[in-house]
Design an enzyme around this catalytic site. Sequence first.
Site, PDB file in Angstrom:
ATOM      1  N   GLU A 116       0.834  -1.212   0.000  1.00 28.08           N
ATOM      2  CA  GLU A 116       0.000   0.000   0.000  1.00 28.08           C
ATOM      3  C   GLU A 116       0.869   1.263   0.000  1.00 28.08           C
ATOM      4  O   GLU A 116       0.361   2.341   0.287  1.00 28.08           O
ATOM      5  CB  GLU A 116      -0.922   0.015   1.235  1.00 28.08           C
ATOM      6  N   HIS A 140      -3.422   2.220   8.884  1.00 26.72           N
ATOM      7  CA  HIS A 140      -4.532   1.386   8.426  1.00 26.72           C
ATOM      8  C   HIS A 140      -4.677   0.181   9.357  1.00 26.72           C
ATOM      9  O   HIS A 140      -3.702  -0.525   9.605  1.00 26.72           O
ATOM     10  CB  HIS A 140      -4.280   0.925   6.987  1.00 26.72           C
ATOM     11  N   HIS A 142      -7.720  -2.927  11.211  1.00 25.86           N
ATOM     12  CA  HIS A 142      -8.953  -3.709  11.027  1.00 25.86           C
ATOM     13  C   HIS A 142      -9.710  -3.851  12.359  1.00 25.86           C
ATOM     14  O   HIS A 142      -9.797  -4.959  12.907  1.00 25.86           O
ATOM     15  CB  HIS A 142      -8.621  -5.113  10.491  1.00 25.86           C
ATOM     16  N   GLU A 170     -16.552  12.200  24.098  1.00 28.15           N
ATOM     17  CA  GLU A 170     -15.175  12.092  23.599  1.00 28.15           C
ATOM     18  C   GLU A 170     -15.121  12.038  22.059  1.00 28.15           C
ATOM     19  O   GLU A 170     -14.163  12.515  21.451  1.00 28.15           O
ATOM     20  CB  GLU A 170     -14.570  10.813  24.183  1.00 28.15           C
ATOM     21  N   HIS A 211     -14.004  -3.729   5.737  1.00 28.81           N
ATOM     22  CA  HIS A 211     -12.555  -3.940   5.663  1.00 28.81           C
ATOM     23  C   HIS A 211     -11.831  -3.366   6.894  1.00 28.81           C
ATOM     24  O   HIS A 211     -11.164  -4.105   7.604  1.00 28.81           O
ATOM     25  CB  HIS A 211     -12.016  -3.316   4.362  1.00 28.81           C
TER      26      HIS A 211
HETATM   27  O1  2HA Z   1      -2.416  -6.622   4.594  1.00 26.47           O
HETATM   28  O2  2HA Z   1      -4.570  -4.647   5.599  1.00 26.47           O
HETATM   29  O3  2HA Z   1      -5.563  -3.850   3.312  1.00 26.47           O
HETATM   30  C1  2HA Z   1      -2.492  -5.284   4.767  1.00 26.47           C
HETATM   31  C2  2HA Z   1      -3.887  -4.810   4.624  1.00 26.47           C
HETATM   32  C3  2HA Z   1      -4.369  -4.523   3.278  1.00 26.47           C
HETATM   33 ZN    ZN Z   2      -6.539  -3.926   5.343  1.00 23.58          ZN
END
Ligand code: 2HA
Ligand code: ZN
Length: 285
Positions: A116, A140, A142, A170, A211
């Site tokens: 990325e 990024h 999850h 908050e 995602h």
């Molecule tokens: O593996 O999270 O979106 C990395 C990620 C791709």
């Molecule tokens: Zn991801």
Amino acid sequence: MKVTQAPFFTALIRMCDDARKEGWHECHGGNLSYRLSADDAAAVSEELTPAGGWQPIGLSVPGLAGEILLVTAAGQLFRSTAREPERSLGILEISEDGACYRVLWGYWDRGRPTSELPAHLANHEVIKRRSGGRLRLVYHAHPENLIALSFVLPLDETVFTRELWEMMPECAMIFPAGIGVVPWMVPGTPEIAAMTMEKVEEYDIVLWAQHGVFAVGESPDACFGLVETAEKAAAILLKVLSCVSRKRQAPSAQDLRDMAAVFRLPLKEKFLYDRLPPDEPHRSA
Ligand code: 2HA
Ligand code: ZN
């Protein structure tokens, strides 16, 4: 000073470790990049040596010419960052024309930056410009409750922002600009990078439906705290929605405006619309 002893580095390692303990980084999930300040780079200059030549980024980021960034390695585990930092992370430099990078530290055993990387760099260019250089981190992750909510709520920023703001004060304090929403898209593509860049012009946190999230901040602690706050609000909302189809009471738009006045929060009117009144409180006969 060694890279692994530098304050910016230990703060990033702590963030990686905390985030994976939260469960936001299963297997290879997630990635981050941090744009070093001049002081950060000067502190570790003895260890920054070009290893290998310039490589094309795949897009041009002239706004980042000469910048030095720490970026997670492709295919590495967040749970390994503290134990094997030189393998899990690397530091790279952007060329003067903004089209190439070269490695200055890390990426042991022929590692390379996250797939990325173009999306990270494109977003750094946006946040550096829009914040006058204050925002340094692109992250990024999850987080499960925010992902779960993207199956439940309409994929609409006015709905997501207002629902999360209502959960606890908050939220409006930590993300007063709201939360951006991107529909499900193929990960790692120029399309998701481009749509995220558009959202990052306005929001510090963007939900990638089904995602994860994409967040920006001025420091590891600020960025971690932002995701932590939104994720906790999402967990509260899921609890509420699993008990009742309609909230019995919630802060009103005027309540949020009153709080914004006291705390000088730049809340946008588009998120402060009137909602249906809550149900009547239950009265015994
Ligand atoms: O593996 O999270 O979106 C990395 C990620 C791709
Ligand atoms: Zn991801």
